[in-house]
Scaffold this active site. Structure first.
Site, PDB file in Angstrom:
ATOM      1  N   TYR A  95       0.734  -1.103   0.142  1.00  0.00           N
ATOM      2  CA  TYR A  95       0.031   0.194   0.087  1.00  0.00           C
ATOM      3  C   TYR A  95       1.001   1.203   0.044  1.00  0.00           C
ATOM      4  O   TYR A  95       0.531   2.336  -0.400  1.00  0.00           O
ATOM      5  CB  TYR A  95      -1.009   0.098   1.110  1.00  0.00           C
ATOM      6  CG  TYR A  95      -0.308   0.053   2.482  1.00  0.00           C
ATOM      7  CD1 TYR A  95      -0.157   1.250   3.187  1.00  0.00           C
ATOM      8  CD2 TYR A  95       0.230  -1.009   3.235  1.00  0.00           C
ATOM      9  CE1 TYR A  95       0.145   1.397   4.524  1.00  0.00           C
ATOM     10  CE2 TYR A  95       0.689  -1.080   4.395  1.00  0.00           C
ATOM     11  CZ  TYR A  95       0.807   0.214   5.240  1.00  0.00           C
ATOM     12  OH  TYR A  95       1.235   0.504   6.310  1.00  0.00           O
ATOM     13  N   ASP A 145      -5.067  -4.107   2.623  1.00  0.00           N
ATOM     14  CA  ASP A 145      -3.622  -3.232   2.462  1.00  0.00           C
ATOM     15  C   ASP A 145      -3.252  -3.400   1.046  1.00  0.00           C
ATOM     16  O   ASP A 145      -2.919  -2.392   0.186  1.00  0.00           O
ATOM     17  CB  ASP A 145      -2.407  -3.331   3.152  1.00  0.00           C
ATOM     18  CG  ASP A 145      -2.959  -2.817   4.793  1.00  0.00           C
ATOM     19  OD1 ASP A 145      -3.879  -2.177   4.792  1.00  0.00           O
ATOM     20  OD2 ASP A 145      -2.104  -3.456   5.511  1.00  0.00           O
ATOM     21  N   HIS A 189     -10.445  -6.661   8.042  1.00  0.00           N
ATOM     22  CA  HIS A 189      -9.108  -5.892   7.516  1.00  0.00           C
ATOM     23  C   HIS A 189      -8.157  -6.949   6.706  1.00  0.00           C
ATOM     24  O   HIS A 189      -7.643  -6.589   5.627  1.00  0.00           O
ATOM     25  CB  HIS A 189      -8.398  -5.371   8.794  1.00  0.00           C
ATOM     26  CG  HIS A 189      -7.317  -4.480   8.078  1.00  0.00           C
ATOM     27  ND1 HIS A 189      -7.540  -3.170   7.418  1.00  0.00           N
ATOM     28  CD2 HIS A 189      -5.870  -4.295   8.522  1.00  0.00           C
ATOM     29  CE1 HIS A 189      -6.245  -2.662   7.019  1.00  0.00           C
ATOM     30  NE2 HIS A 189      -5.304  -3.315   7.630  1.00  0.00           N
ATOM     31  N   LYS A 190      -7.998  -8.129   7.237  1.00  0.00           N
ATOM     32  CA  LYS A 190      -7.132  -9.294   6.656  1.00  0.00           C
ATOM     33  C   LYS A 190      -7.798 -10.426   7.135  1.00  0.00           C
ATOM     34  O   LYS A 190      -8.343 -10.576   8.152  1.00  0.00           O
ATOM     35  CB  LYS A 190      -5.840  -8.963   7.053  1.00  0.00           C
ATOM     36  CG  LYS A 190      -5.094  -7.841   6.777  1.00  0.00           C
ATOM     37  CD  LYS A 190      -3.458  -7.939   7.193  1.00  0.00           C
ATOM     38  CE  LYS A 190      -3.094  -6.628   7.272  1.00  0.00           C
ATOM     39  NZ  LYS A 190      -1.455  -6.587   7.534  1.00  0.00           N
ATOM     40  N   ASP A 200      -7.928   1.991   8.914  1.00  0.00           N
ATOM     41  CA  ASP A 200      -6.935   2.063   7.804  1.00  0.00           C
ATOM     42  C   ASP A 200      -7.511   1.487   6.543  1.00  0.00           C
ATOM     43  O   ASP A 200      -7.449   1.718   5.240  1.00  0.00           O
ATOM     44  CB  ASP A 200      -5.798   1.003   7.919  1.00  0.00           C
ATOM     45  CG  ASP A 200      -5.288   1.295   9.656  1.00  0.00           C
ATOM     46  OD1 ASP A 200      -6.127   1.614  10.339  1.00  0.00           O
ATOM     47  OD2 ASP A 200      -4.162   1.073   9.561  1.00  0.00           O
ATOM     48  N   ARG A 274      -3.022   8.296  12.863  1.00  0.00           N
ATOM     49  CA  ARG A 274      -2.664   7.824  11.336  1.00  0.00           C
ATOM     50  C   ARG A 274      -3.872   7.238  11.010  1.00  0.00           C
ATOM     51  O   ARG A 274      -4.224   7.327   9.834  1.00  0.00           O
ATOM     52  CB  ARG A 274      -1.451   7.092  11.311  1.00  0.00           C
ATOM     53  CG  ARG A 274      -1.189   6.737   9.706  1.00  0.00           C
ATOM     54  CD  ARG A 274       0.178   6.597   9.387  1.00  0.00           C
ATOM     55  NE  ARG A 274       0.768   5.485   9.699  1.00  0.00           N
ATOM     56  CZ  ARG A 274       1.900   5.468  10.089  1.00  0.00           C
ATOM     57  NH1 ARG A 274       2.459   6.152  10.487  1.00  0.00           N
ATOM     58  NH2 ARG A 274       2.435   3.970  10.477  1.00  0.00           N
ATOM     59  N   GLY A 277      -6.275   9.560  10.195  1.00  0.00           N
ATOM     60  CA  GLY A 277      -5.779  10.181   9.167  1.00  0.00           C
ATOM     61  C   GLY A 277      -6.240   9.493   7.806  1.00  0.00           C
ATOM     62  O   GLY A 277      -6.844  10.044   6.818  1.00  0.00           O
ATOM     63  N   TRP A 278      -6.064   8.133   7.935  1.00  0.00           N
ATOM     64  CA  TRP A 278      -6.325   7.065   6.713  1.00  0.00           C
ATOM     65  C   TRP A 278      -7.917   7.600   6.566  1.00  0.00           C
ATOM     66  O   TRP A 278      -8.464   7.406   5.448  1.00  0.00           O
ATOM     67  CB  TRP A 278      -6.081   5.577   7.010  1.00  0.00           C
ATOM     68  CG  TRP A 278      -4.954   5.163   7.377  1.00  0.00           C
ATOM     69  CD1 TRP A 278      -4.245   4.454   8.233  1.00  0.00           C
ATOM     70  CD2 TRP A 278      -3.833   5.134   6.254  1.00  0.00           C
ATOM     71  NE1 TRP A 278      -2.903   4.140   7.991  1.00  0.00           N
ATOM     72  CE2 TRP A 278      -2.687   4.687   6.746  1.00  0.00           C
ATOM     73  CE3 TRP A 278      -3.684   6.045   5.056  1.00  0.00           C
ATOM     74  CZ2 TRP A 278      -1.349   4.556   6.013  1.00  0.00           C
ATOM     75  CZ3 TRP A 278      -2.442   6.063   4.395  1.00  0.00           C
ATOM     76  CH2 TRP A 278      -1.435   5.170   4.635  1.00  0.00           C
TER      77      TRP A 278
END
Length: 433
Positions: A95, A145, A189-190, A200, A274, A277-278
């Site tokens: 990513y 990602d 997410h994964k 994220d 962060r 932020g994502w």
């Protein structure tokens, strides 16, 4: 008598001749010695002069360029191969590459300098095979990602018409169809992080998902995809939003089984800069592709306004934000570069697009100036460094990351992490600095 006189004269002449030869050789020798000493002296003098004069440093990054281009040139110098961004030894699909390269695409659009386009193309050319397979990528890992660099493929395919880029993008789009989901439809997410949604993930997958839908899906399939994209934002707001602060927790475990998960809400314990932020970048970038008449568009803009209002309460007097957003006065916390760059970008783009009130443009400017004043350093050769970037943070895994305050503030900090430099370039472009 005359013979003896002649002999004596001959002897005298011989002695005089020998004396003259010796004298000549001595002088010659002295001249050679003097000459050698003079040369040595000159060399020493030259050496001393050279040492006294400062070495001329070759300029790599000109200072008369805008910050976006200066940082992009610095990144290219640090990482001549885009496949090795993020300080890795071997080429990989990840990513961070997609993040920096899409910032590079914007720099190319503004400057029209071929080297920027070549840098982007070289990444895809190296990692995408002729049959469209993506090197180092695993569909079976179901890792959101890995979708992010699909933005590079969607950028390159219309320009090159190379079918391998389209086939690779189709592979990434197929991952979205098979991605495991929470009971209410949120993407894990994964695969190895079951039942978990992270902030994220909204940035990693959804700008690509929306862009691909706009370009290649039609009719009911496009409508279904747009609905699905908005649904992910709805779920994050429902499960991760803290009503008191207006901030969103880094992660949410729908099973509530993770050690980091609150047993009542399923949320992780803290608000990581962060991660927020994502999420903000996901909102302003997805809106680039979501149709104007889609009902979810208004909801996302509403979420963005709520988000921006909450963040301004925690903006430091420097214009920056702390690693753990709401604990600026706690020991160990620090003003973090990637989150601050992301927020500057989100506020600026949100205001420019009309999603946010104009007042947020001032907040973006203050944040950006805070980055320049506190977190940017420039080397003698012009190379630009972004300092105080959190190298990585996550939840769970092995060794286990518990999401505690101590965990976030003790993760590695480094300069020029692409998770910071990419957003810094975006913010620089948006503010035209």
């Amino acid at each position: 008598m005359n013979a003896n006189r002649f002999k004596n004269r001959t002897r005298t002449n011989s002695l005089n001749s020998n004396f003259m030869k010796k004298s000549h050789n001595t002088v010659k020798h002295l001249l050679i010695v003097f000459s050698a000493l003079s040369i040595m002296g000159c060399k020493e003098e030259s050496k001393e002069k050279k040492e006294a004069e400062p070495a001329v440093t070759k300029t790599i990054v000109p200072e008369n360029l805008k910050w976006s281009e200066r940082m992009m040139l610095s990144e290219i110098e640090r990482f001549p191969k885009a496949s090795k961004l993020d300080f890795v030894d071997k080429p990989r699909w990840s990513y961070t590459n997609g993040l920096v390269l899409m910032a590079c695409a914007e720099v190319y659009q503004r400057s029209n300098e071929q080297k920027y386009y070549d840098y982007i193309y070289a990444y895809a050319d190296e990692l995408v095979g002729e049959d469209g397979t993506i090197k180092t990528y695993s569909l079976e890992s179901q890792n959101l990602d890995m979708v992010k660099s699909g933005d590079v493929l969607l950028y390159l395919y219309p320009k090159t018409k190379e079918e391998r880029f389209l086939r690779a993008a189709q592979t990434l789009r197929s991952q979205i169809d098979t991605q495991p989901r929470t009971p209410d439809g949120g993407f894990w997410h994964k695969k190895r992080y079951p039942y978990q949604m992270w902030l994220d993930g909204l940035y990693m997958a959804h700008p690509f998902y929306a862009h691909y839908t706009l370009e290649y899906d039609k009719g009911s399939s496009a409508q279904k995809a747009y609905d699905d994209i908005v649904h992910q934002f709805d779920l994050i707001q429902e499960h991760s939003l803290d009503a008191e602060t207006g901030l969103l927790y880094h992660g949410w475990d729908s099973s509530k089984e993770q050690r980091w998960a609150n047993k009542e809400t399923g949320t992780s314990p803290h608000f990581w800069s962060r991660a927020m932020g994502w999420y903000g970048m996901a909102m302003v970038d997805v809106l680039d592709y979501l149709p104007a008449n889609h009902p979810g568009r208004k909801r996302i803009i509403g979420y963005l306004n709520q988000y921006a209002e909450a963040l301004t309460k925690y903006q430091d007097e420097t214009g920056l934000w702390y690693q753990v957003l709401d604990m600026g006065d706690k020991e160990g916390n620090y003003l973090e570069a990637s989150g601050s760059s992301m927020f500057s970008y989100v506020f600026a783009k949100g205001a420019h697009k009309g999603y946010l009130p104009e007042t947020y443009l001032a907040s973006a400017e203050i944040a950006y100036q805070g980055i320049l004043d506190n977190l940017i350093s420039v080397e003698d050769n012009g190379m630009v460094n972004l300092n105080q970037v959190c190298a990585v943070a996550g939840l769970g895994g092995d060794p286990y990351r518990d999401g505690s305050y101590e965990y976030y503030v003790n993760e590695k900090i480094r300069s020029n992490d692409p998770k910071g430099t990419g957003p810094f370039i975006f913010a620089s472009l948006e503010l035209d600095k």
